[in-house]
Write a protein that holds these residues in place. Structure first.
Motif, PDB file in Angstrom:
ATOM      1  N   GLY A  44      -1.345  -7.392 -68.448  1.00 19.53           N
ATOM      2  CA  GLY A  44      -1.758  -6.486 -69.514  1.00 19.53           C
ATOM      3  C   GLY A  44      -2.673  -7.137 -70.542  1.00 19.53           C
ATOM      4  N   VAL A  45      -2.554  -8.420 -70.711  1.00 19.77           N
ATOM      5  CA  VAL A  45      -3.423  -9.168 -71.617  1.00 19.77           C
ATOM      6  C   VAL A  45      -4.624  -9.725 -70.856  1.00 19.77           C
ATOM      7  CG1 VAL A  45      -3.554 -11.179 -73.142  1.00 19.77           C
ATOM      8  CG2 VAL A  45      -1.490  -9.769 -73.116  1.00 19.77           C
ATOM      9  N   LEU A  46      -4.356 -10.241 -69.678  1.00 18.84           N
ATOM     10  CA  LEU A  46      -5.395 -10.869 -68.860  1.00 18.84           C
ATOM     11  C   LEU A  46      -6.495  -9.888 -68.492  1.00 18.84           C
ATOM     12  CD1 LEU A  46      -6.051 -13.591 -67.597  1.00 18.84           C
ATOM     13  CD2 LEU A  46      -4.727 -12.916 -65.595  1.00 18.84           C
ATOM     14  N   VAL A  47      -6.157  -8.612 -68.364  1.00 16.28           N
ATOM     15  CA  VAL A  47      -7.162  -7.618 -67.998  1.00 16.28           C
ATOM     16  C   VAL A  47      -8.303  -7.586 -69.008  1.00 16.28           C
ATOM     17  CG1 VAL A  47      -6.053  -5.621 -69.127  1.00 16.28           C
ATOM     18  CG2 VAL A  47      -7.529  -5.270 -67.144  1.00 16.28           C
ATOM     19  N   TRP A  48      -7.989  -7.780 -70.285  1.00 18.71           N
ATOM     20  CA  TRP A  48      -9.038  -7.733 -71.309  1.00 18.71           C
ATOM     21  C   TRP A  48      -9.945  -8.959 -71.236  1.00 18.71           C
ATOM     22  CZ3 TRP A  48      -9.812  -3.095 -72.586  1.00 18.71           C
ATOM     23  CH2 TRP A  48      -8.749  -2.190 -72.584  1.00 18.71           C
ATOM     24  N   ALA A  49      -9.392 -10.100 -70.850  1.00 23.19           N
ATOM     25  CA  ALA A  49     -10.225 -11.292 -70.634  1.00 23.19           C
ATOM     26  C   ALA A  49     -11.148 -11.076 -69.436  1.00 23.19           C
ATOM     27  CB  ALA A  49      -9.342 -12.515 -70.420  1.00 23.19           C
ATOM     28  N   VAL A  50     -10.624 -10.444 -68.396  1.00 21.81           N
ATOM     29  CA  VAL A  50     -11.429 -10.155 -67.204  1.00 21.81           C
ATOM     30  C   VAL A  50     -12.551  -9.173 -67.544  1.00 21.81           C
ATOM     31  CG1 VAL A  50     -11.361  -9.015 -64.943  1.00 21.81           C
ATOM     32  CG2 VAL A  50      -9.631 -10.716 -65.545  1.00 21.81           C
ATOM     33  N   ILE A  51     -12.234  -8.153 -68.325  1.00 19.52           N
ATOM     34  CA  ILE A  51     -13.256  -7.183 -68.728  1.00 19.52           C
ATOM     35  C   ILE A  51     -14.337  -7.877 -69.553  1.00 19.52           C
ATOM     36  CG2 ILE A  51     -13.690  -5.172 -70.209  1.00 19.52           C
ATOM     37  CD1 ILE A  51     -10.899  -4.120 -69.231  1.00 19.52           C
ATOM     38  N   ALA A  52     -13.923  -8.726 -70.485  1.00 13.35           N
ATOM     39  CA  ALA A  52     -14.903  -9.456 -71.307  1.00 13.35           C
ATOM     40  C   ALA A  52     -15.772 -10.362 -70.450  1.00 13.35           C
ATOM     41  CB  ALA A  52     -14.185 -10.265 -72.388  1.00 13.35           C
ATOM     42  N   LEU A  53     -15.142 -11.066 -69.510  1.00  8.77           N
ATOM     43  CA  LEU A  53     -15.904 -11.960 -68.636  1.00  8.77           C
ATOM     44  C   LEU A  53     -16.867 -11.171 -67.759  1.00  8.77           C
ATOM     45  CD1 LEU A  53     -16.483 -14.778 -67.444  1.00  8.77           C
ATOM     46  CD2 LEU A  53     -14.627 -14.351 -65.829  1.00  8.77           C
ATOM     47  N   GLU A  54     -16.373 -10.107 -67.148  1.00 10.20           N
ATOM     48  CA  GLU A  54     -17.224  -9.361 -66.233  1.00 10.20           C
ATOM     49  C   GLU A  54     -18.319  -8.603 -66.962  1.00 10.20           C
ATOM     50  OE1 GLU A  54     -15.165  -7.031 -63.317  1.00 10.20           O
ATOM     51  OE2 GLU A  54     -14.195  -8.790 -62.459  1.00 10.20           O
TER      52      GLU A  54
END
Length: 149
Positions: A47-57
Motif C-alpha cells: 500500500g505504501v510501495l505502490v506510490w513509490a512505484v508510481i513516482a518512479l514510473e
C-alpha cells in the motif's frame, strides 16, 4: 552530433519512456489493482510501495522523456526492471505451458528494456534533450570559442 543521430537518439529515448509514463498513469488511476498484484507476489507494504512505484514510473518516465538526468534514471530503471523480471515473471517455476510462454515472453521483454537502459547509461540522452541543453549551457567559454573557429 549528426542530425540523424539526434533524431534516432531522441526517438529511442522517447519510445523507451512511454512505457513508464503510461504505466505510471495507469497505476495512479487504479492503485488498488497494483497493490493487489504486489501483495500476491509477497511484497510487504504494498500500500505504501505502490506510490513509490508510481513516482518512479511516471516521474522517472517524464525525466527520461525530456532527457533530464537520463543516465541516472536509466540506471534506476535498469535495476528496477531486473527486479521486476525476476519477481513477477518467473517462467521457469513449473507453470502450465500457456502461462510459461507468456511469462517467458514478459521476462525477456523486460531484459530488452534493460538493454535499452544500458544504452542510455552509456551514451546519454543525446543533444536533443535537457541534459544536452544543460551541457551546452555550462560548457566553458574557451570550449565554445574553440568550436566556433
Amino acid at each position: 552530433m549528426d542530425s540523424r543521430l539526434n533524431v534516432l537518439t531522441a526517438a529511442g529515448r522517447i519510445l523507451l519512456s512511454l512505457i513508464f509514463v503510461i504505466d505510471g498513469l495507469e497505476k495512479f488511476g487504479s492503485p488498488a489493482h497494483t497493490v493487489g498484484q504486489m501483495a500476491s507476489h509477497g511484497l510487504p507494504f504494498a500500500g505504501v510501495l505502490v506510490w513509490a512505484v508510481i513516482a518512479l514510473e511516471f516521474g522517472g518516465g517524464l525525466l527520461l522523456l525530456t532527457g533530464l538526468f537520463a543516465r541516472w534514471i536509466a540506471f534506476a530503471y535498469a535495476i528496477y526492471i531486473v527486479v521486476l523480471a525476476f519477481m513477477f515473471h518467473p517462467y521457469w517455476g513449473g507453470l502450465p505451458a500457456e502461462q510459461m510462454r507468456a511469462q517467458h515472453a514478459a521476462f525477456y521483454e523486460h531484459l530488452g528494456l534493460v538493454g535499452g537502459m544500458l544504452y542510455v547509461m552509456a551514451f546519454g540522452a543525446g543533444d536533443w534533450s535537457l541534459d544536452g541543453w544543460l551541457r551546452r549551457q555550462t560548457r566553458p567559454a574557451s570550449a565554445a570559442l574553440a568550436t566556433a573557429r
